[in-house]
Scaffold this motif. Structure first.
Motif, short mmCIF file in Angstrom:
data_model
loop_
_atom_site.label_atom_id
_atom_site.label_comp_id
_atom_site.label_asym_id
_atom_site.label_seq_id
_atom_site.Cartn_x
_atom_site.Cartn_y
_atom_site.Cartn_z
N LYS A 100 -10.43 -1.46 -6.57
CA LYS A 100 -9.83 -1.89 -5.31
C LYS A 100 -8.42 -2.40 -5.58
O LYS A 100 -8.19 -3.15 -6.53
CB LYS A 100 -10.67 -2.99 -4.66
N ALA A 101 -7.48 -1.97 -4.74
CA ALA A 101 -6.08 -2.30 -4.98
C ALA A 101 -5.32 -2.39 -3.67
O ALA A 101 -5.80 -1.95 -2.62
CB ALA A 101 -5.45 -1.24 -5.88
N THR A 102 -4.14 -2.97 -3.74
CA THR A 102 -3.22 -2.99 -2.61
C THR A 102 -1.98 -2.20 -2.99
O THR A 102 -1.38 -2.46 -4.03
CB THR A 102 -2.83 -4.43 -2.23
N LYS A 103 -1.64 -1.24 -2.14
CA LYS A 103 -0.50 -0.37 -2.42
C LYS A 103 0.36 -0.24 -1.17
O LYS A 103 -0.09 -0.51 -0.05
CB LYS A 103 -0.97 1.02 -2.85
N THR A 104 1.59 0.17 -1.37
CA THR A 104 2.49 0.43 -0.25
C THR A 104 2.54 1.94 -0.03
O THR A 104 3.02 2.68 -0.90
CB THR A 104 3.89 -0.12 -0.52
N ILE A 105 2.03 2.39 1.11
CA ILE A 105 1.99 3.81 1.45
C ILE A 105 2.93 4.02 2.63
O ILE A 105 2.71 3.49 3.71
CB ILE A 105 0.56 4.27 1.83
#
Length: 363
Positions: A100-105
């Motif tokens: 699980k991760a947080t990314k900028t898309i």
């Protein structure tokens, strides 16, 4: 030829909305509109699964539409987004909890699990689930049954089912977030071209149309392969590749005559949000149609509109039946309106309704 509306199609429609179509906005069409199964028959099965595509083909769809994202090992798979917690059971798998991760898309922060962090073998251990369970609760009975398919598996299905039925089934892939995938070292264009070439789907007459909300990857594909290309246009925002490049043009700009002329240099058609063809007011009621179809046709572009769905909440207020947002409204009236305007094709979550509307319309 001028196509007339059959009485049965209009039975539940707001006739005034259709009668008000100005003659100057009406385009002439010599072929029946194409029916594209949006993510398969996603109104009846969890989207982007082999069973959703199979049902769409059985329903009479001309094309099935896989959205394409990349795995960690560079394989193209069919998912609406690269973040997959809403369409698979990945969140229930303890072995993948650390992924699980947080990314900028495309400039937006997104938290979840992403296809590019999984190999194909790992993704194949997951199972699909309904993305809109509150809207389509009957689809949830299929949760946990179907795998995440590869692009190759979608092509194989189209060919196998087409042979059984004695007709050609096209594929209409969409490249998702191409700038993002390019920047993380997993470009979508070359793997897409390799799959199409391997399957001898390389020419304008082959049953494949590649679509994207971005422009740069379509312009790149135009130089790599000769299949038909379609520029997607939304009623808001701008192509992310243009944003990154500092190009101020928005989708609204590209939907104008000059923008369509520019698109015609690299694409064969446009896939447009319905509101760009027939806008709605603040209450959801239909306004006068625009000249987008006519303008696009003048530049040699076909026009496919998205997305047609049977539930009230997705329909214009003119065609809703009752007050339950998840109940079915008069989607046939909406098809009739767009067919009257000369649309070349429709993306539908319920392709059986589009096929039925087209049959009645042509008759």
């Amino acid at each position: 030829m001028r196509i007339k509306l059959p009485v049965w199609v209009l039975a539940g429609a707001t006739l005034a909305a259709i009668a008000a179509v100005p003659s100057g906005a009406v385009a002439h069409r010599d072929e029946e509109p194409t029916v594209i199964a949006h993510r398969g028959a996603s109104g009846y099965r969890p989207e982007h699964t082999i069973e959703a595509y199979r049902l769409a083909i059985a329903s009479g769809a001309d094309y099935i539409e896989p959205d394409l994202v990349s795995t960690k090992d560079g394989v193209l798979v069919a998912r609406h987004e690269n973040e997959i917690s809403g369409t698979t059971d990945v969140s229930t798998k303890p072995e993948f909890a650390s992924r699980k991760a947080t990314k900028t898309i495309d400039g937006v922060s997104v938290t979840g699990w992403f296809t590019e962090d999984f190999t194909l073998a790992e993704l194949k251990t997951l199972r699909a689930k309904e993305r809109l369970p509150q809207v389509r609760p009957t689809n949830t009975v299929f949760d946990g049954r179907f795998e995440v398919p590869t692009f190759q598996e979608v092509i194989d299905l189209a060919r196998t089912e087409g042979r059984k039925l004695g007709r050609t089934i096209g594929v209409y892939p969409e490249t998702k977030h191409p700038t993002y995938f390019q920047n993380i070292g997993l470009p979508l264009e070359e793997p897409l071209v390799r799959v199409l070439k391997r399957n001898k789907l390389t020419g304008k007459k082959d049953p494949v149309i590649v679509q994207s909300f971005e422009t740069a990857n379509l312009r790149k594909l135009d130089k790599l392969i000769d299949v038909k290309l379609a520029q997607l246009l939304s009623s808001s925002g701008a192509p992310y590749d243009l944003v990154v490049a500092g190009d101020p043009r928005t989708y609204a700009d590209l939907a104008k005559a000059d923008g369509l002329k520019w698109i015609s240099r690299y694409a064969d058609g446009v896939g447009v949000e319905k509101n760009l063809v027939v806008p709605r007011d603040a209450s959801g009621k239909l306004l006068a149609p625009t000249t987008l179809i006519r303008d696009a046709h003048r530049h040699g572009l076909i026009v496919h509109a998205w997305t047609f769905r049977a539930e009230n909440q997705f329909l214009p207020a003119d065609f809703r039946i009752g007050t339950d947002p998840n109940a079915r409204g008069d989607v046939y009236a909406e098809y009739a309106l767009f067919f009257r305007l000369g649309i070349d094709g429709v993306f539908s979550d319920h392709p059986d309704t589009a096929v039925a509307a087209r049959l009645g319309f042509s008759r």
